[in-house]
Design an enzyme around this catalytic site. Structure first.
Site, PDB file in Angstrom:
ATOM      1  N   LYS A  13      38.026  20.577  71.744  1.00  0.00           N
ATOM      2  CA  LYS A  13      37.361  20.658  73.230  1.00  0.00           C
ATOM      3  C   LYS A  13      38.051  21.284  74.301  1.00  0.00           C
ATOM      4  O   LYS A  13      37.699  22.121  74.928  1.00  0.00           O
ATOM      5  CB  LYS A  13      37.010  19.051  73.761  1.00  0.00           C
ATOM      6  CG  LYS A  13      36.413  18.229  72.912  1.00  0.00           C
ATOM      7  CD  LYS A  13      35.828  17.121  73.432  1.00  0.00           C
ATOM      8  CE  LYS A  13      36.906  15.896  73.641  1.00  0.00           C
ATOM      9  NZ  LYS A  13      37.946  15.398  72.601  1.00  0.00           N
ATOM     10  N   ARG A  88      32.962   9.427  77.904  1.00  0.00           N
ATOM     11  CA  ARG A  88      33.372   9.076  76.609  1.00  0.00           C
ATOM     12  C   ARG A  88      32.699   7.890  76.101  1.00  0.00           C
ATOM     13  O   ARG A  88      32.909   7.181  75.358  1.00  0.00           O
ATOM     14  CB  ARG A  88      34.952   8.928  76.728  1.00  0.00           C
ATOM     15  CG  ARG A  88      35.621   9.935  76.201  1.00  0.00           C
ATOM     16  CD  ARG A  88      37.139   9.658  75.982  1.00  0.00           C
ATOM     17  NE  ARG A  88      38.238  10.214  75.016  1.00  0.00           N
ATOM     18  CZ  ARG A  88      39.046  11.152  75.553  1.00  0.00           C
ATOM     19  NH1 ARG A  88      38.467  11.653  76.677  1.00  0.00           N
ATOM     20  NH2 ARG A  88      39.798  11.589  74.798  1.00  0.00           N
ATOM     21  N   ARG A 127      49.935  19.439  66.350  1.00  0.00           N
ATOM     22  CA  ARG A 127      49.993  19.732  67.515  1.00  0.00           C
ATOM     23  C   ARG A 127      51.005  19.510  68.326  1.00  0.00           C
ATOM     24  O   ARG A 127      51.861  18.541  68.240  1.00  0.00           O
ATOM     25  CB  ARG A 127      48.693  18.870  68.284  1.00  0.00           C
ATOM     26  CG  ARG A 127      48.197  19.096  69.468  1.00  0.00           C
ATOM     27  CD  ARG A 127      46.796  19.050  69.777  1.00  0.00           C
ATOM     28  NE  ARG A 127      46.519  17.675  70.352  1.00  0.00           N
ATOM     29  CZ  ARG A 127      45.348  17.428  70.908  1.00  0.00           C
ATOM     30  NH1 ARG A 127      44.434  18.197  70.875  1.00  0.00           N
ATOM     31  NH2 ARG A 127      45.267  16.234  71.341  1.00  0.00           N
ATOM     32  N   ARG A 160      52.759  14.652  71.659  1.00  0.00           N
ATOM     33  CA  ARG A 160      52.681  13.851  72.682  1.00  0.00           C
ATOM     34  C   ARG A 160      52.404  12.409  72.211  1.00  0.00           C
ATOM     35  O   ARG A 160      52.120  11.984  70.912  1.00  0.00           O
ATOM     36  CB  ARG A 160      51.046  14.092  72.937  1.00  0.00           C
ATOM     37  CG  ARG A 160      50.920  14.579  74.514  1.00  0.00           C
ATOM     38  CD  ARG A 160      49.639  15.400  74.981  1.00  0.00           C
ATOM     39  NE  ARG A 160      48.177  14.315  74.404  1.00  0.00           N
ATOM     40  CZ  ARG A 160      47.130  14.758  74.590  1.00  0.00           C
ATOM     41  NH1 ARG A 160      46.940  16.260  74.956  1.00  0.00           N
ATOM     42  NH2 ARG A 160      46.350  14.281  74.229  1.00  0.00           N
ATOM     43  N   ARG A 171      42.654   6.255  67.776  1.00  0.00           N
ATOM     44  CA  ARG A 171      41.695   7.185  68.572  1.00  0.00           C
ATOM     45  C   ARG A 171      40.497   7.542  68.022  1.00  0.00           C
ATOM     46  O   ARG A 171      39.464   7.882  68.725  1.00  0.00           O
ATOM     47  CB  ARG A 171      42.494   8.318  69.354  1.00  0.00           C
ATOM     48  CG  ARG A 171      43.491   8.045  70.386  1.00  0.00           C
ATOM     49  CD  ARG A 171      44.484   9.092  70.627  1.00  0.00           C
ATOM     50  NE  ARG A 171      43.881  10.143  71.513  1.00  0.00           N
ATOM     51  CZ  ARG A 171      44.182  11.387  71.454  1.00  0.00           C
ATOM     52  NH1 ARG A 171      45.312  11.896  71.007  1.00  0.00           N
ATOM     53  NH2 ARG A 171      43.619  12.165  72.358  1.00  0.00           N
TER      54      ARG A 171
HETATM   55  P1  AMP Z   1      42.252  13.518  76.017  1.00  0.00           P
HETATM   56  O1  AMP Z   1      43.415  14.348  76.435  1.00  0.00           O
HETATM   57  O2  AMP Z   1      41.125  13.875  76.418  1.00  0.00           O
HETATM   58  O3  AMP Z   1      42.257  13.142  74.528  1.00  0.00           O
HETATM   59  O4  AMP Z   1      42.482  11.886  76.732  1.00  0.00           O
HETATM   60  C1  AMP Z   1      43.918  11.225  76.371  1.00  0.00           C
HETATM   61  C2  AMP Z   1      43.547   9.809  76.716  1.00  0.00           C
HETATM   62  O5  AMP Z   1      43.238   9.479  78.093  1.00  0.00           O
HETATM   63  C3  AMP Z   1      42.411   9.241  76.052  1.00  0.00           C
HETATM   64  O6  AMP Z   1      42.786   8.654  74.582  1.00  0.00           O
HETATM   65  C4  AMP Z   1      42.148   7.986  76.940  1.00  0.00           C
HETATM   66  O7  AMP Z   1      43.168   6.813  77.157  1.00  0.00           O
HETATM   67  C5  AMP Z   1      42.072   8.521  78.223  1.00  0.00           C
HETATM   68  N1  AMP Z   1      40.909   9.085  78.595  1.00  0.00           N
HETATM   69  C6  AMP Z   1      40.545  10.418  78.773  1.00  0.00           C
HETATM   70  N2  AMP Z   1      39.538  10.658  79.301  1.00  0.00           N
HETATM   71  C7  AMP Z   1      38.831   9.380  79.319  1.00  0.00           C
HETATM   72  C8  AMP Z   1      37.584   8.984  79.812  1.00  0.00           C
HETATM   73  N3  AMP Z   1      36.589   9.638  79.940  1.00  0.00           N
HETATM   74  N4  AMP Z   1      37.347   7.508  79.621  1.00  0.00           N
HETATM   75  C9  AMP Z   1      38.419   6.605  79.371  1.00  0.00           C
HETATM   76  N5  AMP Z   1      39.497   6.971  78.894  1.00  0.00           N
HETATM   77  C10 AMP Z   1      39.825   8.511  79.063  1.00  0.00           C
END
Ligand code: AMP
Length: 214
Positions: A13, A88, A127, A160, A171
């Site tokens: 994404k 999400r 990654r 990360r 996740r």
């Molecule tokens: P990402 O980089 O989009 O994979 O986001 C990393 C982490 O941030 C996720 O695993 C969640 O813990 C948190 N996060 C990001 N976006 C959201 C969202 N829209 N709602 C809830 N948690 C989020």
């Protein structure tokens, strides 16, 4: 052009959102990036978000919805934007729709990048992220020019915390339960388009450009 990127963590994404944002000159709004910037800057929001993120859990809806609703109303979003990592959950999607409806606005496309868990687990193992600017790489697919060093800012590349294998599995579980229902939600609204996330990143990008127009 208001686009939502859907797909499991690691489906691509962020990579596609970045390419689309550059091509169409619209903001790439990543809630994950916003949280990581807050963690780096030691803000209250960052401290709260980190406790959930490190466990592979979602940050509570109330910490994320207002932040995004405010962001999409800023001047630079007039022409459109790409939401990456938001919504999400169904309540997040409903809050976004309600806020947009008040502005006589709506989401034009939900791009769903499909990839199964096994593929994602393998991909996530390669990654790497920059400690300095947050840029992401992949040791095979998007390698940095010098191993372990960021092309953009020269800082060290690391795995990360939330890309550690156990957290990735968590996740993915969270994705299937809380986020996957959004596919049917946006299908019902007639804006969902599926892409094969296992194909080459430029093939996925070109398929998106075919939909959006050059
Ligand atoms: P990402 O980089 O989009 O994979 O986001 C990393 C982490 O941030 C996720 O695993 C969640 O813990 C948190 N996060 C990001 N976006 C959201 C969202 N829209 N709602 C809830 N948690 C989020």
């Amino acid at each position: 052009m208001k686009i939502i990127m859907l797909g499991a963590p690691g489906a691509g994404k962020g990579t596609q959102a970045k390419l689309l944002a550059e091509k169409y000159e619209i903001p790439h709004i990543s809630t994950g990036d916003i949280f990581r910037a807050n963690i780096k800057n030691g803000t209250e929001l960052g401290k709260k978000a980190k406790t959930y993120m490190d466990q592979g859990l979602l940050v509570p809806d109330e910490l994320v919805v207002d932040l995004v609703v405010d962001r999409v109303q800023q001047e630079d979003c007039k022409k459109g934007y790409i939401l990456d990592g938001f919504p999400r959950t169904i309540p997040q999607a409903e809050s976004l729709d309600a806020a947009l409806a008040k502005l006589n606005d709506k989401i034009d496309y939900a791009f769903n990048i499909e990839a199964d868990d096994e593929f994602i687990i393998k991909r996530m193992a390669g990654r790497r992220a920059c400690l300095g600017c947050g840029a992401t790489y992949h040791i095979v697919n998007i390698p940095p020019k010098t191993e372990g060093i960021c092309d953009t800012c020269g800082k060290e590349l690391v795995i990360r915390d939330d890309d550690q294998p156990e957290t990735v599995k968590k996740r993915l579980d969270v994705y299937h339960v809380q986020t996957q229902p959004l596919i049917d939600y946006y299908k019902g609204k007639g804006v969902l388009i599926d892409f094969d996330g296992t194909s080459n990143m430029y093939d996925v990008f070109n398929a998106m450009v075919d939909i959006l127009g050059a």
